[in-house]
Write an enzyme that holds these catalytic residues in place. Structure first.
Site, mmCIF file in Angstrom:
data_model
loop_
_atom_site.group_PDB
_atom_site.id
_atom_site.type_symbol
_atom_site.label_atom_id
_atom_site.label_comp_id
_atom_site.label_asym_id
_atom_site.label_seq_id
_atom_site.Cartn_x
_atom_site.Cartn_y
_atom_site.Cartn_z
ATOM 1 N N SER A 259 0.840 -1.189 0.000
ATOM 2 C CA SER A 259 0.000 0.000 0.000
ATOM 3 C C SER A 259 0.878 1.243 0.000
ATOM 4 O O SER A 259 2.094 1.155 0.171
ATOM 5 C CB SER A 259 -0.896 0.010 1.241
ATOM 6 O OG SER A 259 -0.101 0.166 2.414
ATOM 7 N N LYS A 260 0.252 2.398 -0.176
ATOM 8 C CA LYS A 260 1.017 3.645 -0.164
ATOM 9 C C LYS A 260 1.718 3.836 1.172
ATOM 10 O O LYS A 260 2.835 4.331 1.241
ATOM 11 C CB LYS A 260 0.092 4.833 -0.442
ATOM 12 C CG LYS A 260 -0.202 5.044 -1.921
ATOM 13 C CD LYS A 260 -0.757 6.437 -2.169
ATOM 14 C CE LYS A 260 -0.841 6.689 -3.667
ATOM 15 N NZ LYS A 260 -1.275 8.076 -3.965
ATOM 16 N N ARG A 261 1.063 3.425 2.242
ATOM 17 C CA ARG A 261 1.669 3.566 3.568
ATOM 18 C C ARG A 261 2.932 2.720 3.694
ATOM 19 O O ARG A 261 3.868 3.067 4.409
ATOM 20 C CB ARG A 261 0.655 3.157 4.640
ATOM 21 C CG ARG A 261 1.136 3.387 6.058
ATOM 22 C CD ARG A 261 0.046 3.065 7.063
ATOM 23 N NE ARG A 261 -0.316 1.646 7.001
ATOM 24 C CZ ARG A 261 -1.249 1.098 7.775
ATOM 25 N NH1 ARG A 261 -1.923 1.853 8.628
ATOM 26 N NH2 ARG A 261 -1.519 -0.180 7.687
#
Length: 491
Positions: A259-261
């Site tokens: 994910s972006k995180r």
């Protein structure tokens, strides 16, 4: 793996879709293709697969090209570099795909499908209700020639689908995964030409790979289930198969989709955040590829020398941003101060620093080079240089000291600093003066230098206090000492 010696033998391609900016997974695919080409004295081709016009993102092609250039992955042929096999943008090759689709229909390897979107949606709902895997029911597979001719003459909307075999086994010899088998029984009749005349990935990539003489198809694992369809197409056209190699997925530290995180941002975002291209490339090279040694820092040339597909793992690779940070910091510490200052200039300008003279910035950056993780840290770690940081008066006082002693020591610091001329106000000179006063007056080093450090930096942890003073200069250092003295006097 076959050994290739002649330049014309190895031709690989990186074929991104311009549906977004180039992310880490795409950059790794490009890197592994590039390394394989350079290792085998072959050609690395950039091809833009823009057949999905509905998902086209403006500016994404420029982003892909810029990211590859920033990463040092030069291509031999591409949209802006002719090589005799163009065009290298699929939307400019529509007639080629239509001709090949027509050939498949003549060979009874594909067929026209006139099913409406409404019918297909209803079919999907029915299959979901019955808990059946969604797939086309081959409603149009056996239409009569007269029926097809009438519908085409009436310009009835249609697509062209593959006419996959009813049964049989397809065996794929993957250079990473070994022998992989699929049953044709479970493979759908995929669309190869959409109603807008654009091809799907299934047809376009096979036709282009053949016409561009691609010898090795090195791509992400997600395309492995589509490979039987591609093999069927090669065989239907009577073409030789390329070698296939499917790279392991890049996963989050939790083992799921990145994910972006976790780090799934565009490659150029890493550049903007202050990561070096060399560090990022080094990091992603180790995502799924194991050099079988203890070495962890590689230049591009070293990666070329060491790279081989038989060292690529089958299992997914974990994206660990801490490892990226470690490598980036290591690369930063290896840079010359001249080079590092040049790279940090844009970050100081963005932060609106008043003084961005190169020699001055070299002094500022030298304070924190050994603590930097990204280039952006050059600004965040030196904010106290740009302007005094407010702080709690209590932190001026060392643990084993009292206010009166600290005040006295700060005044001593002021006297020493005041006695050093402006031209001699350097780290080396100050260090000599302070060590002498500590020795002569038999002072405790920590009790004298602790409040001096806090006065100049506003923090209990900072770079060397004499280096800070040397960068601040005499006037600013005295001003900050006076602020600290005033704080103590007004407790």
């Amino acid at each position: 793996m076959k050994t290739m010696n002649k330049k014309t033998n190895v031709r690989v391609r990186f074929a991104p879709s311009p549906t977004g900016f180039l992310h880490i997974g795409g950059l790794r695919t490009a890197l592994f293709n590039w390394l394989f080409a350079r290792k085998n004295d072959g050609d690395f081709i950039l091809r833009i697969e823009d057949t999905d016009q509905n998902r086209y993102v403006k500016g994404s092609v420029d982003n892909i090209v810029e990211a590859l250039k920033w990463a040092g992955l030069d291509y031999d042929e591409g949209p802006d570099k002719a090589g005799g096999f163009g065009p290298y943008v699929q939307s400019e090759r529509l007639k080629i795909y239509q001709n090949h689709a027509d050939e498949l229909i003549k060979k009874d390897k594909a067929y026209y499908c006139f099913c409406t979107a409404e019918r297909l949606a209803e079919l999907k709902e029915q299959q979901a209700a019955q808990k059946i895997a969604p797939r086309y029911d081959r409603h149009c597979r056996d239409l009569s020639e007269d029926d097809i001719a009438k519908r085409l003459a009436a310009k009835e909307p249609h697509v062209i689908r593959l006419k996959m075999p009813d049964d049989g086994i397809v065996i794929i010899n993957d250079l990473i995964r070994g022998q992989v088998e699929f049953s044709y029984r479970y493979i759908d009749d995929s669309v190869i030409i959409k109603s807008d005349g654009f091809p799907t990935y299934q047809l376009a990539n096979v036709v282009d790979d053949h016409l561009m003489k691609i010898s090795h198809v090195i791509r992400a694992e997600e395309w492995l289930p589509s490979t039987p369809k591609h093999v069927f197409l090669y065989q239907s056209f009577g073409w030789d198969l390329p070698e296939f190699a499917h790279l392991p997925l890049i996963m989050s530290p939790q083992g799921g989709k990145l994910s972006k995180r976790d780090g799934a941002v565009s490659s150029l975002e890493y550049r903007d955040l202050g990561y070096l291209a060399e560090a990022l490339i080094n990091f992603i090279a180790l995502l799924g590829w194991n050099p079988k040694t203890e070495q962890e820092v590689f230049s591009l040339n070293e990666l070329v020398n060491e790279f081989s597909l038989d060292k690529v793992n089958k299992s997914g690779a974990i994206f660990n941003v801490e490892k990226l940070n470690y490598l980036n910091g290591k690369y930063i510490r290896s840079l010359s101060l001249d080079k590092l200052s040049d790279l940090c200039l844009a970050y100081f300008q963005k932060a609106s620093w008043k003084n961005t003279d190169k020699e001055y910035l070299k002094k500022v950056v030298s304070l924190v080079q050994d603590r930097m993780v990204t280039l952006a840290d050059s600004v965040s770690l030196t904010q106290f240089i740009a302007k005094p940081i407010d702080y709690d008066t209590k932190i001026l006082i060392p643990k084993k000291s009292k206010e009166p002693e600290t005040l006295k020591n700060l005044k001593t610091c002021r006297d020493v600093a005041l006695g050093v001329g402006e031209p001699e106000f350097t780290s080396e000179s100050l260090k000599g003066k302070f060590l002498k006063i500590i020795k002569d007056k038999k002072l405790k080093t920590g009790n004298l230098l602790w409040p001096f450090r806090v006065a100049l930096s506003g923090a209990t942890a900072s770079p060397d206090v004499f280096d800070i003073a040397g960068v601040l200069g005499k006037s600013e250092s005295l001003k900050r000492i006076d602020i600290a003295i005033n704080k103590l006097e007004n407790i």
